[in-house]
Design an enzyme around this catalytic site. Structure first.
Site, PDB file in Angstrom:
ATOM      1  N   GLY A  69       9.596 -29.498   8.581  1.00  0.00           N
ATOM      2  CA  GLY A  69       8.580 -28.550   8.086  1.00  0.00           C
ATOM      3  C   GLY A  69       7.604 -29.227   7.137  1.00  0.00           C
ATOM      4  O   GLY A  69       7.136 -28.613   6.167  1.00  0.00           O
ATOM      5  N   ARG A 129       8.019  -7.594  -7.147  1.00  0.00           N
ATOM      6  CA  ARG A 129       8.413  -8.850  -6.516  1.00  0.00           C
ATOM      7  C   ARG A 129       8.599  -9.936  -7.577  1.00  0.00           C
ATOM      8  O   ARG A 129       7.917  -9.936  -8.608  1.00  0.00           O
ATOM      9  CB  ARG A 129       7.330  -9.337  -5.548  1.00  0.00           C
ATOM     10  CG  ARG A 129       7.130  -8.494  -4.296  1.00  0.00           C
ATOM     11  CD  ARG A 129       8.293  -8.572  -3.335  1.00  0.00           C
ATOM     12  NE  ARG A 129       8.087  -7.794  -2.114  1.00  0.00           N
ATOM     13  CZ  ARG A 129       8.387  -6.517  -1.962  1.00  0.00           C
ATOM     14  NH1 ARG A 129       8.915  -5.830  -2.964  1.00  0.00           N
ATOM     15  NH2 ARG A 129       8.187  -5.901  -0.803  1.00  0.00           N
ATOM     16  N   THR A 170       4.489 -29.989   7.174  1.00  0.00           N
ATOM     17  CA  THR A 170       3.111 -29.540   6.954  1.00  0.00           C
ATOM     18  C   THR A 170       3.037 -28.128   6.368  1.00  0.00           C
ATOM     19  O   THR A 170       1.950 -27.603   6.140  1.00  0.00           O
ATOM     20  CB  THR A 170       2.323 -29.554   8.291  1.00  0.00           C
ATOM     21  OG1 THR A 170       3.075 -28.792   9.244  1.00  0.00           O
ATOM     22  CG2 THR A 170       2.136 -30.972   8.805  1.00  0.00           C
ATOM     23  N   GLY A 171       4.191 -27.503   6.134  1.00  0.00           N
ATOM     24  CA  GLY A 171       4.194 -26.129   5.634  1.00  0.00           C
ATOM     25  C   GLY A 171       3.963 -26.039   4.134  1.00  0.00           C
ATOM     26  O   GLY A 171       3.771 -27.055   3.447  1.00  0.00           O
ATOM     27  N   TYR A 209      14.286 -10.966  11.457  1.00  0.00           N
ATOM     28  CA  TYR A 209      14.190 -12.227  10.707  1.00  0.00           C
ATOM     29  C   TYR A 209      15.397 -12.393   9.794  1.00  0.00           C
ATOM     30  O   TYR A 209      16.003 -13.469   9.711  1.00  0.00           O
ATOM     31  CB  TYR A 209      12.894 -12.202   9.895  1.00  0.00           C
ATOM     32  CG  TYR A 209      12.744 -13.339   8.915  1.00  0.00           C
ATOM     33  CD1 TYR A 209      12.317 -14.595   9.337  1.00  0.00           C
ATOM     34  CD2 TYR A 209      13.014 -13.160   7.547  1.00  0.00           C
ATOM     35  CE1 TYR A 209      12.174 -15.643   8.448  1.00  0.00           C
ATOM     36  CE2 TYR A 209      12.875 -14.198   6.649  1.00  0.00           C
ATOM     37  CZ  TYR A 209      12.449 -15.435   7.095  1.00  0.00           C
ATOM     38  OH  TYR A 209      12.319 -16.472   6.205  1.00  0.00           O
ATOM     39  N   ASN A 266       9.610 -14.737  -3.248  1.00  0.00           N
ATOM     40  CA  ASN A 266       8.324 -14.789  -2.546  1.00  0.00           C
ATOM     41  C   ASN A 266       7.538 -16.036  -3.000  1.00  0.00           C
ATOM     42  O   ASN A 266       7.087 -16.120  -4.135  1.00  0.00           O
ATOM     43  CB  ASN A 266       7.561 -13.497  -2.886  1.00  0.00           C
ATOM     44  CG  ASN A 266       6.438 -13.225  -1.924  1.00  0.00           C
ATOM     45  OD1 ASN A 266       5.681 -14.130  -1.591  1.00  0.00           O
ATOM     46  ND2 ASN A 266       6.317 -11.990  -1.484  1.00  0.00           N
ATOM     47  N   GLY A 312       6.951 -27.774   2.434  1.00  0.00           N
ATOM     48  CA  GLY A 312       6.988 -29.185   2.844  1.00  0.00           C
ATOM     49  C   GLY A 312       5.915 -30.010   2.137  1.00  0.00           C
ATOM     50  O   GLY A 312       6.185 -31.110   1.643  1.00  0.00           O
ATOM     51  N   ASP A 355       4.738  -0.163   2.275  1.00  0.00           N
ATOM     52  CA  ASP A 355       5.040  -0.879   1.027  1.00  0.00           C
ATOM     53  C   ASP A 355       6.171  -1.876   1.232  1.00  0.00           C
ATOM     54  O   ASP A 355       6.448  -2.695   0.352  1.00  0.00           O
ATOM     55  CB  ASP A 355       5.515   0.119  -0.041  1.00  0.00           C
ATOM     56  CG  ASP A 355       4.365   0.603  -0.916  1.00  0.00           C
ATOM     57  OD1 ASP A 355       3.324  -0.063  -0.968  1.00  0.00           O
ATOM     58  OD2 ASP A 355       4.554   1.655  -1.559  1.00  0.00           O
TER      59      ASP A 355
HETATM   60  P1  GDP Z   1       7.839  -9.363   1.193  1.00  0.00           P
HETATM   61  O1  GDP Z   1       7.794  -9.749  -0.262  1.00  0.00           O
HETATM   62  O2  GDP Z   1       8.888 -10.090   1.959  1.00  0.00           O
HETATM   63  O3  GDP Z   1       7.929  -7.875   1.385  1.00  0.00           O
HETATM   64  O4  GDP Z   1       6.512  -9.802   1.911  1.00  0.00           O
HETATM   65  P2  GDP Z   1       4.973  -9.883   1.491  1.00  0.00           P
HETATM   66  O5  GDP Z   1       4.678 -11.147   0.795  1.00  0.00           O
HETATM   67  O6  GDP Z   1       4.247  -9.638   2.780  1.00  0.00           O
HETATM   68  O7  GDP Z   1       4.694  -8.688   0.452  1.00  0.00           O
HETATM   69  C1  GDP Z   1       4.656  -7.376   0.911  1.00  0.00           C
HETATM   70  C2  GDP Z   1       4.201  -6.435  -0.187  1.00  0.00           C
HETATM   71  O8  GDP Z   1       2.840  -6.718  -0.548  1.00  0.00           O
HETATM   72  C3  GDP Z   1       4.232  -4.988   0.308  1.00  0.00           C
HETATM   73  O9  GDP Z   1       4.502  -4.116  -0.780  1.00  0.00           O
HETATM   74  C4  GDP Z   1       2.808  -4.791   0.810  1.00  0.00           C
HETATM   75  O10 GDP Z   1       2.412  -3.423   0.832  1.00  0.00           O
HETATM   76  C5  GDP Z   1       2.012  -5.580  -0.253  1.00  0.00           C
HETATM   77  N1  GDP Z   1       0.695  -6.031   0.251  1.00  0.00           N
HETATM   78  C6  GDP Z   1      -0.512  -5.584  -0.208  1.00  0.00           C
HETATM   79  N2  GDP Z   1      -1.508  -6.125   0.490  1.00  0.00           N
HETATM   80  C7  GDP Z   1      -0.951  -6.969   1.398  1.00  0.00           C
HETATM   81  C8  GDP Z   1      -1.497  -7.831   2.393  1.00  0.00           C
HETATM   82  O11 GDP Z   1      -2.718  -7.942   2.607  1.00  0.00           O
HETATM   83  N3  GDP Z   1      -0.592  -8.575   3.118  1.00  0.00           N
HETATM   84  C9  GDP Z   1       0.757  -8.497   2.912  1.00  0.00           C
HETATM   85  N4  GDP Z   1       1.577  -9.274   3.647  1.00  0.00           N
HETATM   86  N5  GDP Z   1       1.292  -7.660   1.977  1.00  0.00           N
HETATM   87  C10 GDP Z   1       0.460  -6.908   1.240  1.00  0.00           C
END
Ligand code: GDP
Length: 311
Positions: A7, A206, A9-10, A134, A163, A13, A265
């Site tokens: 990984g 988060r 290039t991620g 996943y 995250n 990574g 959400d």
């Molecule tokens: P998670 O932390 O695994 O749930 O994944 P994400 O990084 O995709 O975060 C999701 C949270 O961010 C949820 O509460 C979404 O409603 C909020 N969110 C707000 N705007 C966005 C957006 O443009 N993209 C994503 N992926 N999440 C968003």
């Protein structure tokens, strides 16, 4: 120690490449990406690992994305992660590689669980329905590591970040995680004088970790990991709306921030305990990047490199 990193290039990574060069010159690092080896192919994976013959495989390659990719591409997320991880573990075993460290995520823990989550709670209940495919695929990585550790006394380990965000992320507007998706949207909103749309209510909580912090912690922990699992994150929790506000401030578009409460959400909260990480880590020499600084750096890198990014 000779370390083979998948990984390359991620997001993580490239952070490991930066951090190992500056802080860990004693590690002999080799980086491979999908161009060098298709990890979905067991024979190729085994022969690539044999060629490099490392002491440790740091397995960072994965098919990952944000909430909406997890909801919309369940088959791909399940199969790619399950097969890739299966091949990596078997290839480590067949080549007698001493140590394997792979990545899970705090988003694969049970949805209905007492907080904070810790390393013992991974399989105490079903994951959130939005990312169950996943999550189950990733949980199987730990099941398979544990089986090898129990039966063959191997040294296979899991690191479990919250995250992750940082420079060189995937900024796809639909598939990315929240911070890179919002950075891309913020850039377009600033350029086009449009609204800055944040999906959902902005209320979910988060824990975030800057990619270079995660890379540094993983590299510090490598010598001590022995049949272990460790949650790695900055422990502070933020509402999505706080992260969105930092991004809006970085682009000077605070007035255009607008929530879209009809969008999902996802899970409301995933607070994880870092007690185990702190026991293993020498905290005197490590300081987390604050969310504001990490976002400011990532936004600057995005602006300087647009459009030559994964967008
Ligand atoms: P998670 O932390 O695994 O749930 O994944 P994400 O990084 O995709 O975060 C999701 C949270 O961010 C949820 O509460 C979404 O409603 C909020 N969110 C707000 N705007 C966005 C957006 O443009 N993209 C994503 N992926 N999440 C968003």
């Amino acid at each position: 120690m000779k370390i083979l990193v998948t990984g390359a290039t991620g997001l993580v990574g490239t952070a490991v490449q930066r951090v190992s060069k500056s802080l860990f010159p004693e590690y002999n690092m080799t980086f491979i990406s999908s161009k060098d080896c298709d990890l979905l192919d067991l024979e190729r994976t085994t022969s690539t690992f044999k060629t490099h013959s490392p002491d440790c495989v740091l397995h960072l390659a994965a098919d990952v994305g944000g909430l909406y990719k997890n909801m919309n591409q369940k088959v791909q997320m399940y199969e790619n992660n399950l097969i890739m991880n299966y091949n990596v573990i078997k290839s480590c075993y067949h080549n007698n590689i001493k140590q394997l460290v792979g990545m899970l995520s705090t988003c694969i823990f049970p949805d209905d669980i007492e907080y904070p989550i810790d390393e013992t709670k991974l399989t105490l209940g079903p994951p959130h329905a939005s990312n169950d495919a996943y999550a189950y695929a990733k949980r199987m990585f730990k099941v398979q590591c544990d089986a090898y550790n129990d039966q063959y006394n191997t040294n296979y380990n899991c690191v479990i970040p919250a995250n992750i965000y940082g420079i060189n992320d995937n900024y796809d507007l639909n598939d990315a995680h929240v911070i890179p998706a919002l950075i891309h949207k913020g850039y377009l909103a600033r350029d086009q004088g449009d609204i800055f749309e944040v999906l959902g209510t902005g209320e979910p909580l988060r824990q975030f970790i800057y990619s270079d912090d995660l890379a540094e912690i993983i590299l510090r922990l490598l010598p001590t990991l022995n049949q272990d699992s460790v949650i790695i994150t900055n422990p502070q929790e933020y509402k999505i709306k706080e992260a969105a506000t930092y991004i809006a401030e970085a682009f000077e578009i605070e007035a255009r921030l607008k929530f879209q409460p009809t969008a999902s959400d996802g899970q409301y909260r995933k607070q994880a305990s870092v007690d185990h990480m702190l026991k293993l880590l020498n905290t005197d020499i490590f300081q987390f990047t604050s969310l504001k600084d990490g976002i400011d750096r990532t936004v600057k890198h995005f602006i300087d490199n647009y459009p030559n990014l994964r967008i």
